[in-house]
Design a protein around this motif. Structure first.
Motif, mmCIF file in Angstrom:
data_model
loop_
_atom_site.group_PDB
_atom_site.id
_atom_site.type_symbol
_atom_site.label_atom_id
_atom_site.label_comp_id
_atom_site.label_asym_id
_atom_site.label_seq_id
_atom_site.Cartn_x
_atom_site.Cartn_y
_atom_site.Cartn_z
ATOM 1 N N GLY A 7 19.333 -15.770 -4.158
ATOM 2 C CA GLY A 7 18.554 -16.914 -3.687
ATOM 3 C C GLY A 7 18.238 -17.839 -4.846
ATOM 4 N N ILE A 8 18.516 -19.141 -4.666
ATOM 5 C CA ILE A 8 18.343 -20.108 -5.763
ATOM 6 C C ILE A 8 17.452 -21.263 -5.305
ATOM 7 C CG2 ILE A 8 19.545 -21.687 -7.345
ATOM 8 C CD1 ILE A 8 22.111 -19.941 -6.739
ATOM 9 N N ASP A 9 16.400 -21.483 -6.074
ATOM 10 C CA ASP A 9 15.434 -22.538 -5.768
ATOM 11 C C ASP A 9 15.530 -23.595 -6.869
ATOM 12 O OD1 ASP A 9 13.240 -24.079 -5.194
ATOM 13 O OD2 ASP A 9 11.759 -22.471 -5.426
ATOM 14 N N LEU A 10 16.169 -24.700 -6.519
ATOM 15 C CA LEU A 10 16.488 -25.739 -7.491
ATOM 16 C C LEU A 10 15.357 -26.756 -7.570
ATOM 17 C CD1 LEU A 10 18.665 -27.076 -9.277
ATOM 18 C CD2 LEU A 10 19.684 -28.004 -7.187
ATOM 19 N N GLY A 11 14.700 -26.792 -8.726
ATOM 20 C CA GLY A 11 13.621 -27.763 -8.915
ATOM 21 C C GLY A 11 13.933 -28.689 -10.080
ATOM 22 N N GLY A 12 13.140 -29.709 -10.250
ATOM 23 C CA GLY A 12 13.398 -30.691 -11.302
ATOM 24 C C GLY A 12 13.166 -30.136 -12.702
ATOM 25 N N THR A 13 12.312 -29.103 -12.824
ATOM 26 C CA THR A 13 12.001 -28.536 -14.131
ATOM 27 C C THR A 13 12.692 -27.190 -14.356
ATOM 28 O OG1 THR A 13 9.829 -29.575 -13.913
ATOM 29 C CG2 THR A 13 10.082 -27.965 -15.678
ATOM 30 N N ASN A 14 12.602 -26.332 -13.327
ATOM 31 C CA ASN A 14 13.192 -25.002 -13.443
ATOM 32 C C ASN A 14 14.059 -24.665 -12.234
ATOM 33 O OD1 ASN A 14 11.940 -23.835 -15.906
ATOM 34 N ND2 ASN A 14 10.055 -24.295 -14.779
ATOM 35 N N VAL A 15 14.998 -23.753 -12.454
ATOM 36 C CA VAL A 15 15.749 -23.164 -11.351
ATOM 37 C C VAL A 15 15.284 -21.722 -11.244
ATOM 38 C CG1 VAL A 15 18.019 -22.648 -10.398
ATOM 39 C CG2 VAL A 15 17.745 -24.584 -11.967
ATOM 40 N N LYS A 16 14.741 -21.341 -10.078
ATOM 41 C CA LYS A 16 14.333 -19.951 -9.876
ATOM 42 C C LYS A 16 15.473 -19.212 -9.197
ATOM 43 C CE LYS A 16 9.456 -21.165 -9.284
ATOM 44 N NZ LYS A 16 9.314 -22.356 -8.426
ATOM 45 N N ILE A 17 15.699 -18.004 -9.638
ATOM 46 C CA ILE A 17 16.835 -17.226 -9.149
ATOM 47 C C ILE A 17 16.355 -15.830 -8.775
ATOM 48 C CG2 ILE A 17 19.127 -16.296 -9.750
ATOM 49 C CD1 ILE A 17 18.938 -18.551 -12.111
ATOM 50 N N GLY A 18 16.709 -15.366 -7.590
ATOM 51 C CA GLY A 18 16.333 -14.017 -7.166
ATOM 52 C C GLY A 18 17.527 -13.263 -6.627
ATOM 53 N N CYS A 19 17.575 -11.953 -6.889
ATOM 54 C CA CYS A 19 18.607 -11.094 -6.304
ATOM 55 C C CYS A 19 17.925 -10.193 -5.287
ATOM 56 C CB CYS A 19 19.239 -10.192 -7.363
ATOM 57 S SG CYS A 19 20.075 -11.103 -8.637
ATOM 58 N N PHE A 20 18.463 -10.170 -4.089
ATOM 59 C CA PHE A 20 17.869 -9.397 -2.997
ATOM 60 C C PHE A 20 18.928 -8.496 -2.384
ATOM 61 C CE2 PHE A 20 15.451 -13.252 -3.485
ATOM 62 C CZ PHE A 20 14.135 -12.926 -3.165
ATOM 63 N N ASP A 21 18.489 -7.379 -1.811
ATOM 64 C CA ASP A 21 19.445 -6.583 -1.050
ATOM 65 C C ASP A 21 19.498 -7.116 0.381
ATOM 66 O OD1 ASP A 21 17.350 -5.513 0.445
ATOM 67 O OD2 ASP A 21 17.368 -3.576 -0.570
ATOM 68 N N SER A 22 20.322 -6.505 1.218
ATOM 69 C CA SER A 22 20.546 -7.053 2.560
ATOM 70 C C SER A 22 19.321 -6.902 3.464
ATOM 71 C CB SER A 22 21.769 -6.406 3.208
ATOM 72 O OG SER A 22 21.586 -5.003 3.240
ATOM 73 N N ASN A 23 18.312 -6.128 3.023
ATOM 74 C CA ASN A 23 17.039 -6.057 3.755
ATOM 75 C C ASN A 23 15.992 -7.010 3.181
ATOM 76 O OD1 ASN A 23 17.861 -3.975 5.549
ATOM 77 N ND2 ASN A 23 17.664 -2.532 3.833
ATOM 78 N N LEU A 24 16.447 -7.905 2.322
ATOM 79 C CA LEU A 24 15.587 -8.907 1.694
ATOM 80 C C LEU A 24 14.552 -8.277 0.756
ATOM 81 C CD1 LEU A 24 15.619 -12.001 1.824
ATOM 82 C CD2 LEU A 24 13.731 -11.922 3.443
ATOM 83 N N LYS A 25 14.927 -7.137 0.199
ATOM 84 C CA LYS A 25 14.080 -6.516 -0.815
ATOM 85 C C LYS A 25 14.472 -7.110 -2.172
ATOM 86 C CE LYS A 25 12.563 -1.902 -2.356
ATOM 87 N NZ LYS A 25 12.873 -2.065 -3.787
ATOM 88 N N LEU A 26 13.468 -7.567 -2.928
ATOM 89 C CA LEU A 26 13.744 -8.188 -4.225
ATOM 90 C C LEU A 26 14.223 -7.134 -5.221
ATOM 91 C CD1 LEU A 26 13.540 -10.815 -5.976
ATOM 92 C CD2 LEU A 26 11.266 -10.017 -6.645
ATOM 93 N N VAL A 27 15.386 -7.377 -5.829
ATOM 94 C CA VAL A 27 15.927 -6.484 -6.854
ATOM 95 C C VAL A 27 15.499 -6.972 -8.235
ATOM 96 C CG1 VAL A 27 18.063 -5.596 -7.892
ATOM 97 C CG2 VAL A 27 17.893 -5.848 -5.394
ATOM 98 N N ALA A 28 15.619 -8.276 -8.462
ATOM 99 C CA ALA A 28 15.229 -8.860 -9.754
ATOM 100 C C ALA A 28 15.157 -10.368 -9.608
ATOM 101 C CB ALA A 28 16.255 -8.491 -10.825
ATOM 102 N N LYS A 29 14.351 -10.995 -10.467
ATOM 103 C CA LYS A 29 14.298 -12.460 -10.437
ATOM 104 C C LYS A 29 14.122 -13.007 -11.839
ATOM 105 C CE LYS A 29 9.320 -12.791 -9.455
ATOM 106 N NZ LYS A 29 8.265 -13.434 -8.669
#
Lengths: 324, 324
Positions: A7-29
């Motif tokens: 999952g990638i959240d593109l903003g003007g200052t930062n890009v936030k990046i998250g890795c999730f499994d198929s149950n939407l459990k956060l693995v790392a960000k």
């Protein structure tokens, strides 16, 4: 093999990046600086590299990555995967979905950021379980997203859900969009602050006057702080913000009829000081022939909404067989 | 074997019945008196008998009948197949879908009549080809239906699409629903006529005054006739009706963003006299940052909308595997 969705959240200052499994459990960000001046291809290159590093650091392989979702400000052509225009990223007609998919070597989905937030609250936040919901973002402007029958509504030119530009006072205050009497012209953070400043300049008594005289401007946050401190004008201004949002909620009830309207963004930091009068005006202005159970509440996901929503949209597209 | 779908439009005076093939081609149609006093079971008995006779007269067998759709006034619980309440049929919590399915020996679908009309215009009328559209019914009241992503939007308590009760003038004219400033309080046929009568009683000059003095009331149709004849007050009243509907269209554009808003009902008999000022006010009040191509138009199906819509909803439910 464990499937990972980025999952990638593109903003003007930062890009936030998250890795999730198929149950939407956060693995790392993680997050990286956007560095707008380097252009969209560089932004995506560095984003993909950071995402792949995240996956490796989590003890997984890049082969585990199934797909990615990215959220961008501005109007987005969902079918074509193009960011049409965004002033704060200075993008015009950027085929962001294709660029991401090419760099990642995996399918990608693109969505505008307000819709991403709406979807995130729908799957994991205050809108969970509501197949019909609306998200209203309260910041410098007022925006949002709509979910009906469990799906995001895009509408004509992917421009649905521009809740800030619903007219509630025809011929009223001028909005930046060119209309008069929009919700945004009353209830955004900047309009709330502007109405307070205008009232003081017109002679209203207020503890905000000193601030305005000193700084030449006041903020919405300061208006709310002075409500808490008992200032009468600040309270009136906040009541009018709440009334505009309550009228908006009634309009929404009679349009798509959401189970829940979820408010999101900086202004919800005001808490009950804002939510209570919204509910009060809603109860006061709503029809009496059918007391709906529509809930008005605040979002719960905060800053992670962007990565949760985009990863979830990638999972959802896969489930529906819409991934390339 | 040729598959036949029955469309039933339940009204207070008559029940209209149509037999359609799976391509929504009309095979035959008829109508019977409702005879409300005999109750829902009798109404459905006689309706099913009339439908079966239609099929037989068309040289087909009752075995050709696949399913039926029925449209009813009033709030309807779609999932449960129940008419919750309808004042003009005097039904309360009637399991109409089950009664119809039992009598017919085939699966049935139930929908409220405004949604049926919306669906009919979507599949076969002025909304054809528009996956996002809104229908606004203009009669004694103002109602409607919403289609987003190609599906009807039902919302909380199946109460979505109550467009007449969108508030456009907070604290404005009192509406029968208990709210103030609803679209319906300005733009319905009865409100249009009432606003004209009020203005005359308050001293406005108008060629309608003679009618009002003679009959004690005037109708919306008469207001429109006097616009055509050049009466200034009648024109002002009609302009205000059109302005209210134009503001409604802007609200809809910023909510679900329909490609098309289709007006339906008795008032559209006024033709360009009503449609032109709606379009004029829409162009005048809409934002300037993005000139949307949203179309405002009149419905084309007329009296057959009810049977077309219900038959089509039965076909659609079958296609989606939702028929029992």
């Amino acid at each position: 093999m464990r499937e990972i969705f980025i999952g990638i959240d593109l903003g003007g200052t930062n890009v936030k990046i998250g890795c999730f499994d198929s149950n939407l459990k956060l693995v790392a960000k993680t997050s990286i600086p956007t560095q707008l001046e380097l252009g969209p291809e560089s932004i995506i290159d560095r984003t993909v590299q950071a995402a792949e590093n995240l996956v490796l650091k989590a003890g997984l392989s890049v082969d585990n990555i199934c797909a990615a979702g990215i959220g961008s400000p501005g109007p987005v052509d969902i079918d074509a995967g193009i960011v049409i225009a965004t002033s704060n990223l200075r993008f015009t007609n950027v085929p962001l979905r294709q660029i991401l998919s090419d760099r990642l070597g995996k399918p990608a989905v693109l969505e505008n950021d307000a819709n991403v937030t709406c979807w995130a609250e729908h799957v994991a936040g205050a809108g969970k379980g509501a197949d019909d919901m609306v998200l209203v973002t309260l910041g410098t402007g007022v925006g949002g997203g709509i979910i009906s029958n469990g799906e995001l509504v895009h509408g004509l030119g992917c421009n649905a859900g521009e809740m800030g530009h619903i007219i509630i006072y025809p011929d009223g205050r001028l909005c930046g969009c060119g209309q008069k009497g929009c919700v945004e012209a009353y209830a955004s953070a900047s309009s709330t602050a502007a109405r307070a400043a205008e009232a003081i300049k017109a002679g209203a008594q207020s503890s905000l006057k000193k601030l305005l005289d000193e700084k030449g401007e006041i903020t919405c946050k300061e208006v709310f702080e002075h409500v808490a401190a008992g200032d009468k004008l600040a309270k009136e201004i906040t009541q009018d913000t709440a009334k505009a949002l309550a009228i908006l909620c009634i309009v929404l009830l009679h349009t798509t009829g959401p189970e829940r309207v979820v408010f999101f963004g900086g202004m919800i930091g005001a808490g009950d000081l804002l939510l209570k009068p919204i509910r009060k005006f809603f109860d006061q202005y709503i029809w009496t022939i059918n007391k709906e159970k529509m809930e008005l509440c605040f979002a719960t996901l905060g800053d992670d909404a962007g990565i949760i929503g985009t990863a979830s949209l990638a999972i959802h597209a896969r489930e529906q067989g819409r991934l390339g």
